[in-house]
Every structure is written in C-alpha cells, then in structure tokens.
Write a protein that holds these residues in place. Structure first.
Motif, PDB file in Angstrom:
ATOM      1  N   ALA A 180       0.821  -1.222   0.000  1.00  0.00           N
ATOM      2  CA  ALA A 180       0.000   0.000   0.000  1.00  0.00           C
ATOM      3  C   ALA A 180       0.849   1.263   0.000  1.00  0.00           C
ATOM      4  N   GLU A 186      -4.250   3.130   0.932  1.00  0.00           N
ATOM      5  CA  GLU A 186      -4.774   2.133  -0.004  1.00  0.00           C
ATOM      6  C   GLU A 186      -4.282   2.495  -1.396  1.00  0.00           C
ATOM      7  N   ASP A 187      -3.536   1.581  -1.992  1.00  0.00           N
ATOM      8  CA  ASP A 187      -2.937   1.819  -3.323  1.00  0.00           C
ATOM      9  C   ASP A 187      -2.170   3.144  -3.378  1.00  0.00           C
ATOM     10  N   GLU A 239      -2.576   5.847  -1.743  1.00  0.00           N
ATOM     11  CA  GLU A 239      -3.297   7.086  -1.400  1.00  0.00           C
ATOM     12  C   GLU A 239      -3.899   6.966  -0.015  1.00  0.00           C
TER      13      GLU A 239
END
Lengths: 236, 365
Positions: free
Chosen positions: A39, A207-208, A210
């Motif tokens: 992440a 998350e990803d 961001e």
C-alpha cells in the motif's frame, strides 16, 4: 511542531507508489500508518527517515526540512526498522555509545537511562556481547533500547512487535505511551489494528498509495461498519 | 558466463554442474587475482626468486641431523599438493530430495563421470606440484630415478585416495546393486565447496562468505582509547578492522609472508626491501576497504556523517592508523635483518605510501 508531510509523492524509478500524501504527527501524538502489503507504508517511512528523495512534496520535522538540513533532520529522529540491522563487529554497549554519539547526545547523561532500558528488556549483563550471539528478538530489543535511549522529537517504528515476546510487546507499548506523554511524536506501521486501537491516537490508512482515511480508531471502524474490537477485519 | 543456456536434463546434469563450477571459479579467480593483488604477487614472486638464488647451492643442514631444509621443504610441498584434488561429485543437498529417484542413473552415469574427471584433475594437480618442486628437488641432490619414483608415488597416492572416495559414495548396503550414500556424498561435496571458498578467502575477500567476527577482549583496554564520543567513525572503523576475522587474518597472513621474504632477501639492496614493504601496504590498504562497504548498510552510518565523502575520509584515517602499526613492525624487522639504512629507507617509503593513500582516497566521490 512534530512531523509535517505535505503533498508527498514517492516511489521507485520515477513511478509513484505513494501519491499526494499529506498528514502530520504532532508532539505527543501516536499515529499508526496502516494498509495492506504494497500500500506504500514502507515507502512513506523511507521518505520520513530520509532514505529516499521524494518525487514531489515536502517533509519537515520541528521546522527543519530534509533538503535544507539533512544532518539536523536525521539527528532529530529515532528509527526502529522492521528487520534489525546491527554492526557485526560492535558489542551491545558499543552500539549504544555509537548511537548516542551519532545523535550528538551526551553519553554520560544518557547512560543511566540506557541501563534501565537494558534491564527492562532483559539485556543487562550482555553489554559485551556481539550481534552474532543474539537471537532475532534480542537484536530487535537492541534496536528498541537504542531508539528509546535517545531524546528526539520524532520516533519512527516499522512493525514494532515483529519478533518480540509478549512481555516485550507490553513493555514497548508502555514506553511508546511514555514517550508520547513526554512530547515525542510517534509514527509507526502495524498490521495489528485492534491492538493498536488501544494506544494509537490516529490511524492513517493507505490504499494503493493514497491516504483514504486519517482519524481515530472509532471513526475508522464506523466508516467500514465495524466495531473497534473487529478492526482486524478491516481489509476482509 | 555462457551465452547459450543449456536445458537441464538428468543426462547432462554433471556437465552443467561442472560448467557452473568453472564459471564460479573464474569469477573467484578474478576476485583473487585483482590488479592490486597481481602487483603484490609480482613483487613477492621476485623476492621469492631472489631468496632461492641466495640460498642456491647451500646445503642448509638442520642442526647437524643430516636432514636438509630442502628435503623438509619438498616433503611439505608435496603434502600440500596431496591435500588438493578430491572426488568432485558436485552434488547438492537438494539432490537427495529432488533426484532421489534417479539413484541408479547417478550410480551408472553421473558418478563415473565425476570419478574420471576427478582423477584427471587430481593427477594434473600432482604433476603441477611436482614440476614446481623441481628447483627444490635439484637442491636435494636426488638422482633422476628417484624423481621418477616420487612422481609415481604421488600419482599412485592420489589415485588411491580418489578411488577410496568413489567407493564411499557408492553404498552397497544390501549386497545387491550399489546405491548413492547420500549422507556421505552431501557431506563430502559440502566440505569440498567450503575448502574451495576458504582457499579463495585466503588472500581475497570472497562475497557470499559469512563475516566471521572475533571480539578479542584482550584488546578492550586499547580500544577504550578510541572512544565513540570523541570520534565515532574512527572508533567504529578501528573496531571493525580488528574484529573482522576475514579482513584481519588476510592482512596478518600477508604480513607474515612479507616478513619471511624480507628475511630471505636481507642481503639484497635496500630498495628491494622498501619495495616489498610498499607492496604490502598497497595491497593491505585495498583489502581493508570492503569493511567500510559492509558497514554502509547500517542506518546509523548516515548519522555519523550524512556525507559519504566525509565518512570515507574518516574511515581512511582509521585505515592509515591501522596500517601504520604494521609498517612500524616491518621497519623494525628490516632494521634488524638488513641494517639502519634499509630500515630508514623503508620508513620513508611507507610514510610516502600512506600519504599517497590519504590524498587518493579522500579525493574519491
């Protein structure tokens, strides 16, 4: 003051893994950086401790930026990595003398505190041991003693409980709380969310690459229709 | 590295393993015979030739026993040669799991190939050792027939040894068809590999070899003089050089070799002794730098000085201090062996060398 991260983008080979990240860790605050593997937690920590140059954005610690004064910035933080990395050739005591010298902190003034920490983590009497004589958990404790012996405005911990026995985990939580009570900003990464809810003031959820949430454990649980006790189910 | 990749099949497994081993050996040879070590070897070889010429024609009888130093040297040399050239099965620990079912293939195909190749290499090594010993054998005054006997004995002993190992690796537990004696085979193959790595590590730092650390508590009082609070980088570097077994042993081995060579060329011109000493300082300086690279993985290194050039400068200072102690010992030996003039010249040469190191290393990066 504490740590201030503004519009940080970071990654590898020009590819951003972390995108436009902004949050702060104020004096006396404990912030937990959470997210699934990949992440961007470790990438963010590498930026915070000054190991990598950001692609964009800025970081400041008590008003000092990494670009303007890297030496001062780095001296103002204590870091405990996920995997303990020690000098093969130095004894336990020598590591602690070196860390104090590297942070330009008075050796004699800090040595009593060092002894207390060594006793707390049951490393007393092992000052002349080399890293090759330590188990992985003991090496992690050396990293903890080195970090907690320092007086720095920021403490950064990557996966604090990895390899630690149950007693050492409890002691570590107590020490983190004490540090925060004394005005230190604490930033840590963890996967043990329900446990962290007890001592973390705010969570920063990545998350990803961001940040999708920043705030209390209760707020985080509510946003995902969970209770705080079930925060470990956040990603399921 | 081979440009075409061979597909691994059981039928060509031995050939592939042998090729991989050759590639690895070439890589280690390049590490061992680096430019710096070659310069050192050339000077050391020159000194060795000089030493031989100095002693040539002298009987060198040992304490009136009738035994000469030449004979002892020849025996030691051949004994060293016999240690080399074992059965090279190139088996790996994982083989006992992955190719356990191919036991009979190994017995009938793989191991005979290993046996014949090992015989060829083992005999070749004995032959090389014999040829290299000819100047020493000449000094022993042995007749030609005895030289032939010695060569025959060496080859016979090597054959017997490899044959014995070959029999060990093939296990005939049930008096039926032999099977692979895996415990023995894996153990022997690992021992061979370790021996090989240890050989390369004798005079070069081999990557992948674990760092061996010895605390040397008897030096604690000396190390206390270099405190972390006064000069953290220097304190760290000195401890690393003293406790890093591979680095220190390497330097000490070379120091002893140089000391012996200095003794054997004690009657030669003073500049030869000074040159040998400079060669030692040159190679030792080069061989200490991997210690610096090893410590760079520790994050605290960045705090000691955020600038890499400054860290190199501090480390370099520690290296010069460290080498100075060896230089002083060598100057003392040269003065004892060859007199004050050679000692003085060597002192000046070593000071000059250390000054050059200082300027060269600090100007890097």
């Amino acid at each position: 003051m504490g740590l201030e991260i503004k519009n940080l983008s970071a990654g590898y080979a020009g590819q951003a893994v972390v995108k436009n990240l902004s949050f702060s860790v104020k004096e006396g605050q404990i912030v937990g950086l959470i997210g699934l593997n990949g992440a961007g937690k470790s990438t963010t920590l590498k930026q915070v401790i000054g190991l990598k140059q950001p692609l964009a954005g800025s970081l400041s610690l008590d008003g000092q930026t990494l670009t303007a004064n890297p030496a001062e910035y780095k001296r103002n933080l204590a870091y405990i990595p996920e995997q303990p990395v020690l000098y093969d050739e130095l004894t336990l005591d020598e590591h602690l003398h070196l860390v104090l010298a590297a942070h330009q902190q008075d050796d004699a003034a800090h040595w009593d505190k060092v002894q207390e920490l060594l006793a707390l983590f049951r490393l007393d009497g092992k000052g002349h041991w080399l890293p090759q004589h330590f188990s992985k958990g003991m090496k992690q404790k050396v990293m903890l003693v080195a970090a907690f012996a320092l007086d720095t405005p920021l403490l950064v911990i990557d996966e604090p409980f990895l390899g630690l026995d149950v007693l050492a985990q409890k002691q570590l939580i107590t020490l983190m709380k004490e540090k925060a009570d004394n005005g230190t900003a604490v930033l840590l990464t963890t996967h043990l969310l329900a446990q962290a809810a007890d001592y973390v003031d705010d969570f920063a959820l990545l998350e990803d690459g961001e940040m999708t949430y920043f705030g209390s454990a209760e707020g985080l649980a509510t946003s995902r229709q969970l209770t705080v006790d079930h925060l470990d189910d956040l990603f399921s | 590295m081979s440009s075409k990749k061979q597909k691994i099949q059981l039928s060509n497994l031995y050939e592939i393993r042998s090729e991989q081993k050759q590639i690895e050996t070439t890589r280690y040879m390049k590490l061992l015979f680096n430019d710096h070590f070659l310069v050192f070897l050339m000077i050391a070889f020159g000194a060795l030739v000089l030493a031989y010429r100095n002693l040539q024609g002298q009987p060198l009888t040992l304490f009136g026993t009738g035994v000469t130093a030449w004979q002892v040297l020849a025996v030691v040399w051949f004994a060293m040669g016999l240690f080399l050239g074992h059965l090279q099965t190139n088996l790996k620990a994982a083989d006992r799991i992955f190719i356990l079912g191919a036991d009979q293939y190994l017995i009938k195909n793989y191991l005979p190939k290993a046996y014949h190749r090992s015989l060829f290499v083992g005999m070749g090594i004995q032959l090389v050792f014999f040829v290299l010993a000819l100047p020493i054998l000449k000094e022993t005054g042995l007749k030609s027939i005895w030289l032939v006997v010695i060569l025959f004995l060496l080859l016979a002993m090597k054959y017997g040894h490899i044959r014995y190992e070959y029999n060990q690796v093939r296990f005939n537990q049930y008096k039926q068809e032999p099977t692979v004696n895996w415990d023995w085979a894996i153990n022997q193959a690992e021992q061979m590999n370790n021996r090989r790595y240890r050989f390369f590590a004798l005079f070069a730092q081999v990557p992948g070899q674990g760092v061996v650390i010895k605390r040397r508590a008897y030096l604690d009082s000396l190390l206390k003089q270099v405190s972390f609070s006064k000069s953290p980088m220097k304190a760290l570097a000195i401890r690393q050089m003293i406790r890093n077994q591979s680095a220190l042993n390497l330097i000490v081995r070379q120091f002893l070799l140089v000391a012996v060579l200095l003794y054997t060329i004690r009657n030669q011109a003073w500049y030869l002794q000074a040159a040998l000493m400079v060669a030692f300082l040159y190679i030792a300086n080069r061989q200490l730098w991997p210690v610096f690279d090893q410590s760079e993985r520790v994050l605290w290194n960045n705090l000691l000085s955020p600038n890499l050039a400054d860290r190199r400068k501090s480390f370099n200072g520690a290296v010069q201090t460290f080498l100075m102690s060896f230089a002083i010992l060598l100057v003392a030996l040269i003065t004892i062996f060859s007199g004050i003039q050679a000692g003085g010249a060597s002192l000046l040469a070593s000071l000059l060398m250390l000054l050059i190191f200082q300027s060269q290393t600090t100007s890097k990066k």
